[in-house]
Design a protein around this motif. Structure first.
Motif, PDB file in Angstrom:
ATOM      1  N   LEU A 129     -14.416  -6.467  -8.471  1.00 34.54           N
ATOM      2  CA  LEU A 129     -13.038  -6.389  -7.988  1.00 34.54           C
ATOM      3  C   LEU A 129     -12.818  -4.971  -7.468  1.00 34.54           C
ATOM      4  CD1 LEU A 129     -10.118  -7.537  -7.726  1.00 34.54           C
ATOM      5  CD2 LEU A 129      -9.705  -6.659 -10.038  1.00 34.54           C
ATOM      6  N   ILE A 130     -12.481  -4.850  -6.189  1.00 34.20           N
ATOM      7  CA  ILE A 130     -12.179  -3.563  -5.577  1.00 34.20           C
ATOM      8  C   ILE A 130     -10.739  -3.617  -5.080  1.00 34.20           C
ATOM      9  CG2 ILE A 130     -12.767  -1.923  -3.752  1.00 34.20           C
ATOM     10  CD1 ILE A 130     -15.578  -3.106  -3.721  1.00 34.20           C
ATOM     11  N   THR A 131      -9.923  -2.681  -5.519  1.00 34.13           N
ATOM     12  CA  THR A 131      -8.540  -2.618  -5.070  1.00 34.13           C
ATOM     13  C   THR A 131      -8.207  -1.202  -4.633  1.00 34.13           C
ATOM     14  OG1 THR A 131      -7.707  -2.177  -7.311  1.00 34.13           O
ATOM     15  CG2 THR A 131      -7.816  -4.477  -6.609  1.00 34.13           C
ATOM     16  N   GLY A 132      -7.376  -1.098  -3.622  1.00 31.59           N
ATOM     17  CA  GLY A 132      -6.935   0.201  -3.127  1.00 31.59           C
ATOM     18  C   GLY A 132      -5.487   0.142  -2.692  1.00 31.59           C
ATOM     19  N   SER A 133      -4.768   1.245  -2.870  1.00 27.00           N
ATOM     20  CA  SER A 133      -3.358   1.309  -2.501  1.00 27.00           C
ATOM     21  C   SER A 133      -3.054   2.664  -1.872  1.00 27.00           C
ATOM     22  CB  SER A 133      -2.451   1.119  -3.721  1.00 27.00           C
ATOM     23  OG  SER A 133      -2.751  -0.071  -4.419  1.00 27.00           O
ATOM     24  N   LEU A 134      -2.347   2.648  -0.759  1.00 29.79           N
ATOM     25  CA  LEU A 134      -1.754   3.839  -0.161  1.00 29.79           C
ATOM     26  C   LEU A 134      -0.249   3.632  -0.173  1.00 29.79           C
ATOM     27  CD1 LEU A 134      -4.085   4.317   2.956  1.00 29.79           C
ATOM     28  CD2 LEU A 134      -4.160   5.600   0.816  1.00 29.79           C
ATOM     29  N   PHE A 135       0.501   4.569  -0.719  1.00 33.45           N
ATOM     30  CA  PHE A 135       1.926   4.315  -0.886  1.00 33.45           C
ATOM     31  C   PHE A 135       2.735   5.603  -0.906  1.00 33.45           C
ATOM     32  CE2 PHE A 135       0.082   4.838  -5.051  1.00 33.45           C
ATOM     33  CZ  PHE A 135       1.021   5.560  -5.771  1.00 33.45           C
ATOM     34  N   GLU A 136       4.022   5.438  -0.685  1.00 33.32           N
ATOM     35  CA  GLU A 136       5.012   6.507  -0.831  1.00 33.32           C
ATOM     36  C   GLU A 136       6.136   5.985  -1.708  1.00 33.32           C
ATOM     37  OE1 GLU A 136       5.324   9.626   0.107  1.00 33.32           O
ATOM     38  OE2 GLU A 136       3.462   9.796   1.261  1.00 33.32           O
ATOM     39  N   ALA A 137       6.625   6.848  -2.603  1.00 31.34           N
ATOM     40  CA  ALA A 137       7.737   6.501  -3.483  1.00 31.34           C
ATOM     41  C   ALA A 137       8.687   7.695  -3.516  1.00 31.34           C
ATOM     42  CB  ALA A 137       7.242   6.166  -4.888  1.00 31.34           C
ATOM     43  N   ARG A 138       9.872   7.549  -2.901  1.00 34.92           N
ATOM     44  CA  ARG A 138      10.814   8.654  -2.775  1.00 34.92           C
ATOM     45  C   ARG A 138      12.179   8.238  -3.308  1.00 34.92           C
ATOM     46  NH1 ARG A 138      11.660  10.995   2.753  1.00 34.92           N
ATOM     47  NH2 ARG A 138      12.402   8.884   3.235  1.00 34.92           N
ATOM     48  N   TYR A 139      13.014   9.246  -3.556  1.00 37.00           N
ATOM     49  CA  TYR A 139      14.356   8.963  -4.052  1.00 37.00           C
ATOM     50  C   TYR A 139      15.305  10.082  -3.663  1.00 37.00           C
ATOM     51  CZ  TYR A 139      14.293  12.551  -7.684  1.00 37.00           C
ATOM     52  OH  TYR A 139      14.280  13.752  -8.353  1.00 37.00           O
ATOM     53  N   ASN A 175       4.846   9.096  -7.695  1.00 34.04           N
ATOM     54  CA  ASN A 175       4.330   9.017  -6.332  1.00 34.04           C
ATOM     55  C   ASN A 175       2.986   9.737  -6.238  1.00 34.04           C
ATOM     56  OD1 ASN A 175       4.111   8.475  -3.631  1.00 34.04           O
ATOM     57  ND2 ASN A 175       5.460  10.148  -2.980  1.00 34.04           N
ATOM     58  N   GLY A 176       1.936   9.065  -6.662  1.00 36.19           N
ATOM     59  CA  GLY A 176       0.584   9.627  -6.568  1.00 36.19           C
ATOM     60  C   GLY A 176      -0.031   9.483  -5.201  1.00 36.19           C
ATOM     61  N   ASN A 177       0.612   8.695  -4.300  1.00 33.35           N
ATOM     62  CA  ASN A 177       0.187   8.485  -2.904  1.00 33.35           C
ATOM     63  C   ASN A 177      -1.005   7.556  -2.738  1.00 33.35           C
ATOM     64  OD1 ASN A 177       1.078  11.855  -2.540  1.00 33.35           O
ATOM     65  ND2 ASN A 177       2.200  10.185  -1.574  1.00 33.35           N
ATOM     66  N   TYR A 178      -1.905   7.478  -3.702  1.00 31.36           N
ATOM     67  CA  TYR A 178      -3.040   6.575  -3.547  1.00 31.36           C
ATOM     68  C   TYR A 178      -3.582   6.187  -4.916  1.00 31.36           C
ATOM     69  CZ  TYR A 178      -6.307  10.301  -4.825  1.00 31.36           C
ATOM     70  OH  TYR A 178      -6.986  11.276  -5.503  1.00 31.36           O
ATOM     71  N   ALA A 179      -4.257   5.073  -4.951  1.00 32.18           N
ATOM     72  CA  ALA A 179      -4.972   4.617  -6.155  1.00 32.18           C
ATOM     73  C   ALA A 179      -6.142   3.756  -5.693  1.00 32.18           C
ATOM     74  CB  ALA A 179      -4.057   3.810  -7.075  1.00 32.18           C
ATOM     75  N   LEU A 180      -7.290   3.956  -6.324  1.00 29.85           N
ATOM     76  CA  LEU A 180      -8.503   3.206  -5.971  1.00 29.85           C
ATOM     77  C   LEU A 180      -9.197   2.786  -7.249  1.00 29.85           C
ATOM     78  CD1 LEU A 180     -10.481   2.249  -3.737  1.00 29.85           C
ATOM     79  CD2 LEU A 180     -11.631   4.453  -3.961  1.00 29.85           C
ATOM     80  N   ASN A 181      -9.612   1.537  -7.299  1.00 31.45           N
ATOM     81  CA  ASN A 181     -10.232   1.012  -8.509  1.00 31.45           C
ATOM     82  C   ASN A 181     -11.428   0.136  -8.155  1.00 31.45           C
ATOM     83  OD1 ASN A 181      -9.606   0.523 -11.635  1.00 31.45           O
ATOM     84  ND2 ASN A 181     -10.312  -1.404 -10.759  1.00 31.45           N
ATOM     85  N   PHE A 182     -12.522   0.337  -8.879  1.00 29.62           N
ATOM     86  CA  PHE A 182     -13.695  -0.538  -8.757  1.00 29.62           C
ATOM     87  C   PHE A 182     -14.040  -1.070 -10.137  1.00 29.62           C
ATOM     88  CE2 PHE A 182     -18.239  -1.136  -9.463  1.00 29.62           C
ATOM     89  CZ  PHE A 182     -18.508  -2.127  -8.533  1.00 29.62           C
ATOM     90  N   LEU A 183     -14.227  -2.375 -10.203  1.00 30.65           N
ATOM     91  CA  LEU A 183     -14.587  -3.026 -11.455  1.00 30.65           C
ATOM     92  C   LEU A 183     -15.736  -3.983 -11.185  1.00 30.65           C
ATOM     93  CD1 LEU A 183     -12.203  -4.413 -14.122  1.00 30.65           C
ATOM     94  CD2 LEU A 183     -14.008  -5.882 -13.243  1.00 30.65           C
ATOM     95  N   GLY A 184     -16.779  -3.918 -12.006  1.00 27.92           N
ATOM     96  CA  GLY A 184     -17.915  -4.813 -11.836  1.00 27.92           C
ATOM     97  C   GLY A 184     -18.491  -5.226 -13.184  1.00 27.92           C
ATOM     98  N   THR A 185     -18.992  -6.443 -13.253  1.00 28.57           N
ATOM     99  CA  THR A 185     -19.596  -6.972 -14.477  1.00 28.57           C
ATOM    100  C   THR A 185     -20.856  -7.748 -14.131  1.00 28.57           C
ATOM    101  OG1 THR A 185     -17.465  -7.158 -15.627  1.00 28.57           O
ATOM    102  CG2 THR A 185     -19.285  -8.469 -16.475  1.00 28.57           C
ATOM    103  N   ARG A 186     -21.916  -7.476 -14.868  1.00 29.53           N
ATOM    104  CA  ARG A 186     -23.184  -8.208 -14.734  1.00 29.53           C
ATOM    105  C   ARG A 186     -23.492  -8.867 -16.054  1.00 29.53           C
ATOM    106  NH1 ARG A 186     -26.980 -11.188 -13.829  1.00 29.53           N
ATOM    107  NH2 ARG A 186     -29.023 -10.588 -13.001  1.00 29.53           N
ATOM    108  N   GLU A 187     -23.802 -10.168 -16.012  1.00 29.22           N
ATOM    109  CA  GLU A 187     -24.107 -10.906 -17.229  1.00 29.22           C
ATOM    110  C   GLU A 187     -25.489 -11.542 -17.127  1.00 29.22           C
ATOM    111  OE1 GLU A 187     -19.621 -12.135 -18.705  1.00 29.22           O
ATOM    112  OE2 GLU A 187     -20.950 -13.683 -17.884  1.00 29.22           O
ATOM    113  N   ILE A 188     -26.230 -11.452 -18.210  1.00 25.74           N
ATOM    114  CA  ILE A 188     -27.572 -12.025 -18.288  1.00 25.74           C
ATOM    115  C   ILE A 188     -27.558 -13.103 -19.354  1.00 25.74           C
ATOM    116  CG2 ILE A 188     -30.007 -11.538 -18.719  1.00 25.74           C
ATOM    117  CD1 ILE A 188     -29.357  -8.592 -18.006  1.00 25.74           C
ATOM    118  N   GLN A 189     -27.819 -14.328 -18.958  1.00 32.64           N
ATOM    119  CA  GLN A 189     -27.843 -15.436 -19.889  1.00 32.64           C
ATOM    120  C   GLN A 189     -29.174 -15.456 -20.640  1.00 32.64           C
ATOM    121  OE1 GLN A 189     -25.427 -17.636 -20.537  1.00 32.64           O
ATOM    122  NE2 GLN A 189     -23.964 -17.068 -18.955  1.00 32.64           N
ATOM    123  N   THR A 190     -29.102 -15.531 -21.963  1.00 35.44           N
ATOM    124  CA  THR A 190     -30.289 -15.758 -22.776  1.00 35.44           C
ATOM    125  C   THR A 190     -30.287 -17.233 -23.184  1.00 35.44           C
ATOM    126  OG1 THR A 190     -29.162 -15.201 -24.856  1.00 35.44           O
ATOM    127  CG2 THR A 190     -30.165 -13.388 -23.611  1.00 35.44           C
TER     128      THR A 190
END
Length: 823
Positions: free
Chosen positions: A667-677, A690-705
């Motif tokens: 799962l790869i997700t990315g966000s570019l944003f602005e938050a003002r008040y 307002n961090g302006n950006y966020a990036l996340n990578f998630l991966g899982t590998r499973e080996i069946q026995t």
């Protein structure tokens, strides 16, 4: 190192080959119509998985139930097909030796005949709520376990999704599209519930540990904006959680011991003949045990907590069902700075006082649902809930000794408060399936609040003296009573109506209306229109549109805060916030989704949100409630609050997801944003989130026995740092806590957040028994991420102001493990 690795591999191989007999399990469940909720007879259920070759299947009976026995262990896909209905594919279902897999599957009727359309399947990850067209995602219980770093917590798991930030190791607050985390709505079994987290502070929706254990959850939905009309009192997002039903044919147990606690779960039939069941789960914190063994738990103040949840389900005659459910938890922490050295690490609390903090939360409800005539489904729920937060603070009068400990002379009390909110909720909803193109959903939710809020505080000032060896002298200010509400009653009423229309299989339209009334301030929200649209361009791509008006009341305690208003000093201490109105939001979302093969999807969403009537101070300042709700602290505005602030959030989000197949997922997700008040000074500023950006990578590998599984996963997160401003040194020194300059609020930014987690688990299946050992290595690179600034003088008297303002860092490397046995 290599020798130890080979020894470990040989051990695993030997352990896996002990059992040569093939172990199987049962998959069963019920299939219902999505809109009418009635059972579907004759549905074809086909099974195919990586643990077996070929396909096998069955059909549903008169009650809509199906059963597949002697199924090989491992991951499987289930395909449900029925004439005139959209095909449903459930992917990545894990089957173990110790627990039957019991499912409830909803199928949607096609808008036109099969001769005119090619059937498109509903797949894993799509929201279960058919009224949700955009910014919604279903999540499974297994995801909260499989994602590295999630700690079995739905909120931390959701921080992996696009548009969501969770860059705070000490709490599970989630920032959705730049909105304050306190505006997230938690809903359980259709009831709006208090903050379901241990150590939850007033006005927040997060905490260090979630009270709702993931093992009792069924598949649920998560919304990040422009949600359907049935949801109200939020301008941010919604967790729509559901408890699963216990196994109604077979008794099953689960025990887990790990870093987060000792857990016991029991489920089984109450009456096999009537199909009734129970599910009960209990957890008790084990952090004290590990701290006593010398294991670093991340803080010298060890949290203590416990929680309980259950659901009893009773099928009735004539398509009726009655269920009783509950969840509750209590937590305490004693932060005794007077007994710590200056080298001790403590993520929580302030450095000049001892603090005793406790919280508790509980919900008890009963729900009745029935399939009525004319394809109508009704659900009625009654529930009572309570949320309590209390604390006592004692100021440390003493000097730091050469060994780093404090020579304590006195501990005068400086703060004591107890905030209790009781709530009684009533929900009634109807789903009317008019025909295969039109569905009507309408109902209401009423919440009756009872507020009991008490708080008193004073200051202790150390008096100057010439002799550095003489006992310290101090002076206390008079006690100030800031809250004193006993038994105030308020009602929040929320009726709604929504209609789904499918003119064709390529187009679905949802129109809705929501309305709110809050008796405490005698306020009506405007009628809130909602719109959702899904247009299928072809079999692999679609466009989505969502628009909505939303409103939210303010944190309850802010209505009752008493203070001496400098603008009206003749009034004395008064509660000037009782006339605050709803905060309002207009949200627009446009999305594009495309399938990249059978197991990969890409999704883009862009959004704009305009916020109005945000509470700000009634004098020119940078204060806004849009910056609150992400800490253990309450807010103390220096003047009355008025609904004259504004804000805006906009951004672009990307999701690239591969569902589990061929032994892995990502799962790869990315966000570019602005938050003002804008505060009452009418100056546009970044919000604290307002961090302006966020990036996340998630991966899982499973080996069946042969009769087990080995899993390895990672989670890598980076995001822009939180905002802050120049410190007002003079006022900080006077108040003994960090106070920022008003004009420069949020003009500075902490360094970017980065964290890498690694997860390893090993599951062993035996006949009617399974073991699992898992290890989560949180922040495996031991990255030093700044949490905030803190006031930490080297000495309690005459501190050097410049050296006393220091960064407070988040968790370093933290291994979290558990051992679980299911039987």
């Amino acid at each position: 190192m290599m020798k130890h690795y080979l020894t470990f591999q040989i051990f695993l191989l030997a352990f896996s080959l002990q059992a040569q007999d093939t172990i199987t399990q049962t998959i069963r469940g019920k299939v219902i119509d999505t809109d009418g909720k009635y059972p579907l007879t004759g549905v074809t259920v086909l099974l195919a998985g990586e643990a077996e070759e070929g396909m096998t299947g069955t059909t549903t009976d008169l009650e809509g139930e199906f059963r597949l026995e002697n199924v090989a262990l491992g991951r499987h896909n289930l395909k449900f097909s029925f004439l005139g209905y959209k095909e449903v594919v459930l992917s990545n279902l894990m089957l173990t030796s110790s627990k039957e897999l019991v499912l409830e599957v909803a199928m949607e009727e096609l808008a036109i005949s099969l001769a005119d359309v090619e059937v498109r399947a509903t797949r894993s990850g799509e929201a279960q709520n058919e009224m949700a067209m955009v910014s919604a995602r279903a999540f499974t219980v297994e995801e909260t376990d499989r994602y590295a770093g999630s700690r079995g917590d739905p909120a931390r798991m959701a921080s992996n999704f696009a548009g969501v930030q969770g860059a705070d190791d000490s709490r599970n607050d989630i920032v959705i599209r730049g909105n304050a985390p306190g505006s997230v709505l938690w809903q359980l079994e259709g009831i709006n519930i208090p903050n379901p987290n241990h150590f939850g502070a007033s006005g927040t929706s997060g905490g260090p540990v979630n009270i709702i254990n993931n093992k009792i959850l069924a598949n649920s939905d998560f919304y990040t904006g422009a949600f359907p009309a049935e949801f109200g009192n939020t301008v941010s997002g919604v967790f729509d959680l559901k408890f699963r039903k216990g196994n109604n044919e077979k008794h099953e147990q689960s025990f887990q011991l790990g870093f987060m606690g000792a857990e016991l779960f029991l489920e089984g039939p109450v009456s096999e003949a009537k199909g009734s069941s129970f599910l009960v789960g209990y957890r008790y914190s084990s952090l004290q045990l590990f701290s006593a063994l010398g294991i670093d738990v991340g803080t010298t103040a060890v949290p203590r907590y416990q929680d309980l949840a259950f659901k009893f389900n009773f099928p009735l005659k004539n398509n009726g069902n009655l269920s009783v459910f509950a969840v509750g938890g209590k937590s305490n922490i004693d932060i005794l700075v007077s007994e710590e050295s200056t080298e001790d690490r403590n993520l929580y609390g302030e450095k000049d006082r001892d603090q005793y903090f406790g919280s508790r939360m509980g919900v008890l409800g009963i729900s009745y649902e029935k399939v009525l005539k004319n394809q109508t489904y009704m659900k009625a729920t009654l529930a009572g809930s309570q949320e309590r937060v209390q604390a006592d603070h004692y100021y440390i009068v003493g000097r730091v000794k050469p060994d780093g400990f404090i020579d304590v002379q006195d501990l005068p009390a400086i703060l004591g408060y107890n905030f209790t909110t009781n709530k009684y909720s009533q929900v009634l909803s109807f789903f009317k399936k008019i025909d295969n193109k039109n569905t009507l959903n309408y109902g209401f939710q009423n919440d009756i609040f009872g507020f009991n809020l008490t708080d008193s505080a004073r200051q202790v000032n150390i008096l100057p003296q010439n002799d550095p060896n003489a006992p310290l002298s101090f002076q206390s200010t008079p006690w100030v009573n800031r809250w004193n509400e006993d038994g105030t009653i308020a009602v929040l009423a929320q009726p709604y109506l929504q209609w789904k229309h499918k003119p064709s299989e390529s187009l679905a339209l949802v129109l809705g209306l929501h309305h709110q009334y809050f008796s405490l301030t005698d306020s009506w929200s405007p009628v809130e229109p909602r719109l959702g649209l899904n247009l299928k361009l072809d079999e692999i791509q679609s466009l989505n549109l969502g628009m909505g008006f939303h409103s939210q009341i303010q944190p309850a305690y802010t209505y009752f805060y008493k203070f001496n208003d400098p603008i009206r000093p003749d009034m004395g201490f008064q509660a000037f916030n009782r006339d605050m109105d709803f905060t309002r939001s207009k949200h627009l979302v446009l999305g594009y989704e495309r399938a990249l093969g059978n197991q990969v999807r890409m999704k883009w969403e862009t959004y704009y949100q305009h916020l109005t009537r945000v509470p700000v101070e009634n004098r020119p300042s940078s204060f806004s409630l849009l910056n609150s709700g992400a800490s253990f602290n309450r807010i103390f505005p220096e003047t009355g609050l008025v609904n004259e602030g504004t804000g805006e959030n906009y951004g672009l989000e990307l999701t690239l997801e591969k569902y589990y197949s061929k032994g892995y997922l990502f799962l790869i997700t990315g966000s570019l944003f602005e938050a003002r008040y804008q505060g009452s000074d009418k100056v546009w500023r970044d919000t604290e989130f307002n961090g302006n950006y966020a990036l996340n990578f998630l991966g899982t590998r499973e080996i069946q026995t042969r009769n087990g599984l080995i899993g390895i996963g990672t989670n890598i997160t980076t995001a822009g740092g939180r905002r802050y401003g120049p410190v007002d040194v003079e006022r900080t020194q006077e108040q003994q806590e960090i106070i920022y300059e008003d004009a420069g609020r949020n003009s500075l930014q902490f360094d970017p957040y980065f964290r890498m987690d690694l997860r390893v688990n090993y599951r062993i299946n035996r006949k009617n028994l399974s073991h699992e050992i898992a290890l989560d290595l949180i922040n495996i690179l031991n990255t030093r991420n700044i949490l905030n600034l803190t006031w930490a003088p080297d000495e309690l008297e005459n501190p050097d102001p410049e050296k006393s303002i220091v960064p407070n860092y988040q968790l370093g490397f933290l291994p979290i493990f558990y051992y679980k046995v299911d039987f």
